[in-house]
Design a protein around this motif. Structure first.
Motif, PDB file in Angstrom:
ATOM      1  N   ALA A  56      46.657  66.472  -1.304  1.00  0.00           N
ATOM      2  CA  ALA A  56      46.598  67.931  -1.300  1.00  0.00           C
ATOM      3  C   ALA A  56      47.821  68.495  -2.000  1.00  0.00           C
ATOM      4  O   ALA A  56      48.807  67.786  -2.255  1.00  0.00           O
ATOM      5  N   SER A  57      47.766  69.773  -2.317  1.00  0.00           N
ATOM      6  CA  SER A  57      48.893  70.433  -2.961  1.00  0.00           C
ATOM      7  C   SER A  57      50.064  70.554  -1.993  1.00  0.00           C
ATOM      8  O   SER A  57      49.902  71.038  -0.867  1.00  0.00           O
ATOM      9  N   LEU A  58      51.232  70.119  -2.413  1.00  0.00           N
ATOM     10  CA  LEU A  58      52.430  70.175  -1.590  1.00  0.00           C
ATOM     11  C   LEU A  58      53.141  71.506  -1.834  1.00  0.00           C
ATOM     12  O   LEU A  58      53.449  71.851  -2.974  1.00  0.00           O
ATOM     13  N   VAL A  59      53.403  72.246  -0.764  1.00  0.00           N
ATOM     14  CA  VAL A  59      53.954  73.601  -0.859  1.00  0.00           C
ATOM     15  C   VAL A  59      55.389  73.617  -0.345  1.00  0.00           C
ATOM     16  O   VAL A  59      55.683  73.093   0.732  1.00  0.00           O
ATOM     17  N   MET A  60      56.262  74.237  -1.135  1.00  0.00           N
ATOM     18  CA  MET A  60      57.667  74.392  -0.779  1.00  0.00           C
ATOM     19  C   MET A  60      57.982  75.866  -0.576  1.00  0.00           C
ATOM     20  O   MET A  60      57.321  76.736  -1.124  1.00  0.00           O
ATOM     21  N   SER A  61      59.031  76.151   0.201  1.00  0.00           N
ATOM     22  CA  SER A  61      59.431  77.538   0.435  1.00  0.00           C
ATOM     23  C   SER A  61      60.924  77.615   0.686  1.00  0.00           C
ATOM     24  O   SER A  61      61.522  76.712   1.289  1.00  0.00           O
ATOM     25  N   ASP A  62      61.507  78.741   0.267  1.00  0.00           N
ATOM     26  CA  ASP A  62      62.912  78.985   0.550  1.00  0.00           C
ATOM     27  C   ASP A  62      63.153  79.168   2.037  1.00  0.00           C
ATOM     28  O   ASP A  62      62.303  79.662   2.777  1.00  0.00           O
ATOM     29  N   GLY A  63      64.341  78.799   2.462  1.00  0.00           N
ATOM     30  CA  GLY A  63      64.967  79.066   3.745  1.00  0.00           C
ATOM     31  C   GLY A  63      66.280  79.753   3.434  1.00  0.00           C
ATOM     32  O   GLY A  63      66.328  80.483   2.458  1.00  0.00           O
ATOM     33  N   PRO A  64      67.341  79.516   4.195  1.00  0.00           N
ATOM     34  CA  PRO A  64      67.453  78.576   5.307  1.00  0.00           C
ATOM     35  C   PRO A  64      67.374  79.231   6.678  1.00  0.00           C
ATOM     36  O   PRO A  64      67.374  78.559   7.684  1.00  0.00           O
ATOM     37  N   ILE A  65      67.287  80.587   6.723  1.00  0.00           N
ATOM     38  CA  ILE A  65      67.305  81.262   8.019  1.00  0.00           C
ATOM     39  C   ILE A  65      65.910  81.724   8.425  1.00  0.00           C
ATOM     40  O   ILE A  65      65.729  82.339   9.470  1.00  0.00           O
ATOM     41  N   GLY A  66      64.937  81.413   7.593  1.00  0.00           N
ATOM     42  CA  GLY A  66      63.555  81.754   7.854  1.00  0.00           C
ATOM     43  C   GLY A  66      62.683  81.040   6.847  1.00  0.00           C
ATOM     44  O   GLY A  66      63.186  80.326   5.983  1.00  0.00           O
ATOM     45  N   VAL A  67      61.392  81.227   6.944  1.00  0.00           N
ATOM     46  CA  VAL A  67      60.455  80.611   6.002  1.00  0.00           C
ATOM     47  C   VAL A  67      59.676  81.741   5.339  1.00  0.00           C
ATOM     48  O   VAL A  67      58.813  82.359   5.959  1.00  0.00           O
ATOM     49  N   ARG A  68      60.006  82.013   4.084  1.00  0.00           N
ATOM     50  CA  ARG A  68      59.371  83.139   3.420  1.00  0.00           C
ATOM     51  C   ARG A  68      57.924  82.846   3.075  1.00  0.00           C
ATOM     52  O   ARG A  68      57.077  83.725   3.078  1.00  0.00           O
ATOM     53  N   GLY A  69      57.619  81.601   2.738  1.00  0.00           N
ATOM     54  CA  GLY A  69      56.290  81.266   2.250  1.00  0.00           C
ATOM     55  C   GLY A  69      56.221  81.430   0.740  1.00  0.00           C
ATOM     56  O   GLY A  69      57.242  81.621   0.071  1.00  0.00           O
ATOM     57  N   VAL A  70      55.037  81.363   0.183  1.00  0.00           N
ATOM     58  CA  VAL A  70      54.893  81.367  -1.271  1.00  0.00           C
ATOM     59  C   VAL A  70      54.815  82.778  -1.851  1.00  0.00           C
ATOM     60  O   VAL A  70      54.777  82.952  -3.060  1.00  0.00           O
ATOM     61  N   ARG A  71      54.748  83.790  -0.999  1.00  0.00           N
ATOM     62  CA  ARG A  71      54.694  85.174  -1.461  1.00  0.00           C
ATOM     63  C   ARG A  71      55.930  85.924  -0.987  1.00  0.00           C
ATOM     64  O   ARG A  71      56.312  85.850   0.165  1.00  0.00           O
ATOM     65  N   TRP A  72      56.589  86.650  -1.928  1.00  0.00           N
ATOM     66  CA  TRP A  72      57.766  87.435  -1.583  1.00  0.00           C
ATOM     67  C   TRP A  72      57.272  88.787  -1.079  1.00  0.00           C
ATOM     68  O   TRP A  72      57.318  89.790  -1.768  1.00  0.00           O
ATOM     69  N   THR A  73      56.784  88.814   0.156  1.00  0.00           N
ATOM     70  CA  THR A  73      56.117  90.002   0.663  1.00  0.00           C
ATOM     71  C   THR A  73      56.343  90.134   2.158  1.00  0.00           C
ATOM     72  O   THR A  73      56.556  89.136   2.857  1.00  0.00           O
ATOM     73  N   ALA A  74      56.284  91.383   2.644  1.00  0.00           N
ATOM     74  CA  ALA A  74      56.391  91.636   4.073  1.00  0.00           C
ATOM     75  C   ALA A  74      55.050  91.576   4.775  1.00  0.00           C
ATOM     76  O   ALA A  74      54.973  91.762   5.996  1.00  0.00           O
ATOM     77  N   ASP A  75      53.979  91.341   4.008  1.00  0.00           N
ATOM     78  CA  ASP A  75      52.654  91.276   4.629  1.00  0.00           C
ATOM     79  C   ASP A  75      52.557  90.126   5.628  1.00  0.00           C
ATOM     80  O   ASP A  75      51.773  90.186   6.578  1.00  0.00           O
ATOM     81  N   VAL A 360      71.368  92.112   8.379  1.00  0.00           N
ATOM     82  CA  VAL A 360      71.076  90.976   9.250  1.00  0.00           C
ATOM     83  C   VAL A 360      70.979  89.664   8.489  1.00  0.00           C
ATOM     84  O   VAL A 360      70.943  88.597   9.100  1.00  0.00           O
ATOM     85  N   LEU A 361      70.931  89.718   7.139  1.00  0.00           N
ATOM     86  CA  LEU A 361      70.854  88.482   6.363  1.00  0.00           C
ATOM     87  C   LEU A 361      71.460  88.710   4.982  1.00  0.00           C
ATOM     88  O   LEU A 361      71.664  89.843   4.560  1.00  0.00           O
ATOM     89  N   GLY A 362      71.762  87.611   4.305  1.00  0.00           N
ATOM     90  CA  GLY A 362      72.364  87.696   2.985  1.00  0.00           C
ATOM     91  C   GLY A 362      71.332  87.834   1.888  1.00  0.00           C
ATOM     92  O   GLY A 362      70.130  87.648   2.101  1.00  0.00           O
ATOM     93  N   GLY A 363      71.798  88.161   0.678  1.00  0.00           N
ATOM     94  CA  GLY A 363      70.891  88.408  -0.424  1.00  0.00           C
ATOM     95  C   GLY A 363      70.572  87.159  -1.225  1.00  0.00           C
ATOM     96  O   GLY A 363      71.243  86.139  -1.140  1.00  0.00           O
ATOM     97  N   GLY A 364      69.514  87.255  -2.038  1.00  0.00           N
ATOM     98  CA  GLY A 364      69.110  86.143  -2.886  1.00  0.00           C
ATOM     99  C   GLY A 364      67.961  85.371  -2.290  1.00  0.00           C
ATOM    100  O   GLY A 364      67.113  85.915  -1.565  1.00  0.00           O
ATOM    101  N   SER A 365      67.917  84.075  -2.565  1.00  0.00           N
ATOM    102  CA  SER A 365      66.776  83.261  -2.135  1.00  0.00           C
ATOM    103  C   SER A 365      66.713  83.083  -0.629  1.00  0.00           C
ATOM    104  O   SER A 365      65.704  82.605  -0.102  1.00  0.00           O
ATOM    105  N   ALA A 366      67.791  83.464   0.099  1.00  0.00           N
ATOM    106  CA  ALA A 366      67.769  83.373   1.559  1.00  0.00           C
ATOM    107  C   ALA A 366      66.990  84.513   2.195  1.00  0.00           C
ATOM    108  O   ALA A 366      66.773  84.513   3.410  1.00  0.00           O
ATOM    109  N   THR A 367      66.555  85.495   1.409  1.00  0.00           N
ATOM    110  CA  THR A 367      65.917  86.689   1.952  1.00  0.00           C
ATOM    111  C   THR A 367      64.537  86.399   2.534  1.00  0.00           C
ATOM    112  O   THR A 367      63.705  85.764   1.892  1.00  0.00           O
ATOM    113  N   VAL A 368      64.315  86.879   3.754  1.00  0.00           N
ATOM    114  CA  VAL A 368      62.983  86.888   4.359  1.00  0.00           C
ATOM    115  C   VAL A 368      62.741  88.277   4.941  1.00  0.00           C
ATOM    116  O   VAL A 368      63.653  89.107   4.999  1.00  0.00           O
ATOM    117  N   PHE A 369      61.522  88.521   5.372  1.00  0.00           N
ATOM    118  CA  PHE A 369      61.148  89.839   5.864  1.00  0.00           C
ATOM    119  C   PHE A 369      60.676  89.737   7.306  1.00  0.00           C
ATOM    120  O   PHE A 369      59.520  89.375   7.569  1.00  0.00           O
TER     121      PHE A 369
END
Length: 817
Positions: A56-75, A360-369
């Motif tokens: 199956a397709s292997l999916v990666m996501s940014d952290g490290p303080i959360g898991v954003r998933g593959v979409r940069w969205t608050a949905d 509550v969190l830093g900027g860049g790839s660490a960003t989650v919603f």
């Protein structure tokens, strides 16, 4: 117990061999083109599926303080834990493991197989812009926290990629900088956390960094990757590039890089297959990389026929509760004249823009919603019986992403103006990379994007609106066009710098508190802008009315005079701490220092809460009653702050890095000269460097006060085990972090004066005596010998001190090894 452990190891070994057999069988069915395609990735975050082998397709996501998933969205919101500096401030690997378990739970919920975390680069300089995303200045503490985190994530069946391998310790010119450092410095400092995590947590992935080390880019560094990481340490996971770090097809392959991300346009894929056919690379080298990827797929359970490593995931975790617990355990009380903890009926004046709009969190790839954010104003309002609020001073006079009061969506249109899709926006910052687009939208069809919605002002006055990004913009507020023009490329070396750079004000509109207005920012896309990957990035910015700062400070002073206690929250901003750039100073932005001084002069019971992910200068620290460091405290930070200020919980943190002024800081060079950055300080960074310089920081490594007192009664060493007896001599239960430091009794200028050799956390009730048991690692007595290129055990006499910080030693003994 030993027999049970042996049986467990035997079963695990049998399962691993069975997985390897499945991996080899699957590898044997693949042709060269398919193997090369697998190593290139198929999009921004995933590798392609290969149905013919059941992959199956292997999916990666940014952290490290959360898991954003593959979409940069608050949905699809994510739990937002406190920053990595906060997690390290707990000095608790077990708590880090629990954080990892929660993130694995989040990853499974979002269909993510591999978390792009943790970051275990060191705090070489306090100016490092991504300081908040790494743990500590000390390699031992970093390795211990990172080990707990990786164990936790992988216990949930989700892979980790320990990053950024290696010496990626600053942001300036990070794509191109050539960091020059000796092998001893690499081994004793920068490689050490990676080595500890590989040995103790067996991570399933490593991410190689953008930078160059001693003339070789890390994605091509055959010695550090193949000989050290894989050879000496026995790492058997996959090696993925940092995004867009891979530069050479054959160089990367021979350098041990398995996967070049993002795909599909990378140095692998068709280019790799062509290189093999041209005789420039061996197919056996491609097989080695594919084997590592298939092994990862087998471990996470997406390769048919292979039993995953984890078949029964940990019990479900309450994410909000754990975020709150980590935050309060991370808060570091560095000063307390006795004003804390507060009574619940204390009349409090809460002051500071950051108290209302917490970072509550830093900027860049660490960003989650996160689905919610509890600010200090929220948390204290719920807990206090008497609370007033004053802004005091805003830390920034620069426009930021449209946020509070905005309800926005992004409308996508094709060349004919037809709507082809819509997406929600958590703020005015739009960043769609790769296939991270609303349903039904493609980069080929996308012609324009309109950020549109309403804005309900929180206060009356002149509101400024603007843009950040490149290309054409039409900005309309309440029916008035404020700007219709084109923002050209400036001196930036690439469009990403324009996106992360300073916003531009386009006009002001007088608005009334509580009265909503329509807003729109239309952005036709300029296909001629050269982007390193398909991306749409721009920002609709806003700044509320600017009141006279002297008047705001006066209001804060008046509020403080009328209160029993003044709580001032000071903070950094996204333009101070973020991925992509380093800091130029350690000062708090704006006139926040002036606010603290004025409030402290009006009320001797002034408590300052410092909302930053990394060290800032606190020139007023001796003039206030208490100073509490809250880091970037995550989504539940406000409630955690109330817990600690009112004494429901103890501030449990200890400093994972030294806090001091930039003038006194021994290591400050983060800007390359002619493309090179020499680590001339050698092994002397952090507290090691402060010791060597004979300088006194504001607060030393390991410092932190709780709400009780501790007496250290004894220390005994048997073999490599140190036992320290401590007694809670205060009136409240508490937790103590017992820290052990080694010092050679015969000073050696080539070695640090002292270094952390171990630590343990213990809890006790008032009057209770407990023992902290700490194993002293062999590596604490070794240095890297550059002549023999091996570890050298340093026999001799050492003082082993136990205490509350680097400079607060309570008991000691002498060891001869």
């Amino acid at each position: 117990m030993a027999n049970q452990a042996n049986r467990t190891d035997q079963v695990d070994g049998e399962r691993a061999r069975a997985r390897e057999a499945v991996v080899e069988a699957a590898l044997g069915k693949l042709d060269l083109d398919t193997k090369a395609r697998l190593l290139a990735g198929q999009d921004m975050w995933s590798l392609p599926e290969i149905p013919e082998i059941g992959l199956a397709s292997l999916v990666m996501s940014d952290g490290p303080i959360g898991v954003r998933g593959v979409r940069w969205t608050a949905d699809d919101p994510s739990i937002a834990l406190p920053s990595p500096t906060a997690l390290a401030a707990t000095w608790d690997p077990e708590l880090a493991r629990r954080a990892g378990e929660l993130l694995a739970q989040e990853a499974r919920r979002k269909g993510v197989h591999v978390l792009l975390a943790p970051t275990v680069n060191l705090h070489r300089s306090p100016l490092g812009g991504r300081h908040f995303e790494a743990y500590s200045e000390d390699p031992y503490l970093t390795g211990a926290i990172g080990t707990g985190y990786v164990r936790g994530v992988q216990s949930g069946g989700v892979g980790t990629t320990v990053k950024h391998f290696v010496a990626n310790d600053a942001e300036t010119d990070r794509f191109t900088v050539n960091n020059l450092l000796s092998e001893r410095v690499l081994r004793e400092l920068y490689l050490a956390p990676f080595e500890a995590i590989v040995a103790n947590a067996h991570p399933w992935g490593i991410m190689t960094a953008y930078n160059t080390v001693n003339g070789t880019t890390m994605t091509e560094h055959r010695y550090l990757v193949n000989e050290v990481l894989r050879g000496e340490w026995g790492f058997d996971g996959f090696n993925v590039s940092d995004w867009m770090a891979a530069r050479s097809t054959t160089g990367d392959l021979k350098g041990g890089l398995d996967v070049a991300m993002p795909g599909p346009q990378t140095v692998y894929g068709p280019a790799l297959a062509a290189a093999v056919r041209a005789g420039e690379a061996e197919e056996s080298e491609v097989d080695d990389a594919v084997r590592n990827v298939l092994r990862l797929a087998a471990r996470v359970g997406i390769l048919d026929g292979a039993e995953p490593v984890v078949t029964e995931v940990p019990a479900e975790i309450d994410g909000e509760a754990l975020a709150r617990e980590i935050a309060r355990r991370a808060f570091v009380l560095v000063r307390n004249s006795g004003v804390l903890p507060l009574r619940s009926d204390t009349r409090i004046a809460l002051i500071g823009a950051a108290a209302r709009d917490a970072r509550v969190l830093g900027g860049g790839s660490a960003t989650v919603f996160p689905s919610r954010i509890v600010s200090p104003l929220d948390g204290l309002s719920a807990a206090a019986t008497s609370l007033t609020y004053a802004v005091g001073a805003d830390p920034s006079d620069e426009l930021g992403p449209a946020d509070k009061g905005f309800e926005l969506r992004a409308v996508c249109r094709d060349a004919d103006g037809t709507v082809i899709g819509e997406g929600s926006l958590p703020s005015g910052q739009l960043q769609w990379m790769g296939d991270d687009l609303p349903d039904g939208v493609t980069h080929e069809a996308l012609h324009s994007i309109e950020i549109t919605g309403t804005f309900t002002p929180r206060e009356s006055g002149d509101h400024a609106f603007g843009t950040r990004g490149l290309g054409a913009f039409t900005l309309t507020v309440d029916g008035t066009v404020l700007y219709d023009g084109v923002q050209p490329m400036g001196d930036e070396s690439d469009p990403f710098e324009a996106f992360f750079g300073a916003p531009l004000e386009r006009g002001k509109v007088a608005l009334t508190e509580g009265v909503p207005v329509e807003v729109s920012l239309l952005h036709p896309l300029d296909k001629s802008l050269a982007m390193p990957l398909p991306a749409v990035m721009f920002t609709f910015t806003h700044l509320g009315p600017r009141r006279d700062e002297d008047a705001l400070i006066a209001e804060a002073v008046e509020a403080a005079r009328d209160a029993e206690v003044a709580v001032v929250v000071v903070a950094t901003t996204e333009r101070v701490e973020s991925e992509g750039f380093d800091r130029t100073d350690l000062r708090l932005p704006g006139r926040q220092d002036d606010v603290v001084r004025a409030v402290a002069a009006a009320n001797p019971n002034t408590v300052v809460v410092v909302n930053s992910g990394s060290p800032v200068e606190l020139p007023w620290r001796d003039d206030v009653a208490a100073v509490l460091l809250s880091w970037f405290p995550g989504q539940e930070g406000g409630d955690a702050l109330a817990d600690v200020l009112f004494g429901a919980e103890e501030p449990g943190g200890r400093l994972p890095t030294t806090w001091g002024s930039l003038t006194d800081a021994p290591v400050t060079q983060v800007t390359p000269t002619d493309g090179e950055l020499a680590y001339t300080e050698g092994v002397f960074i952090g507290y090691r460097a402060w010791d060597k310089a004979g300088a006194t920081p504001a607060y030393p490594f390991g410092h932190g006060l709780g709400y009780t007192d501790w007496t250290y009664e004894s220390i005994e060493v048997t073999g490599t085990t140190a036992t320290i007896r401590v007694r809670n001599t205060g009136e409240r239960p508490g937790r103590e972090v017992v820290q052990l430091y080694l010092s050679p009794t015969e000073p050696d200028a080539a070695r640090p004066e002292r270094w952390l050799a171990g630590f343990a956390g213990v809890g006790a009730a008032p009057g209770e005596s407990v023992e902290a048991v700490v194993e002293l690692p062999r590596r604490a007595f070794e240095i890297w010998d550059e002549h023999t290129r091996s570890w050298s055990h340093q026999a001799g006499s050492y003082e082993l001190s136990a205490g509350r910080s680097l400079t607060d030693h309570r008991v000691s003994t002498t060891l001869t090894v």
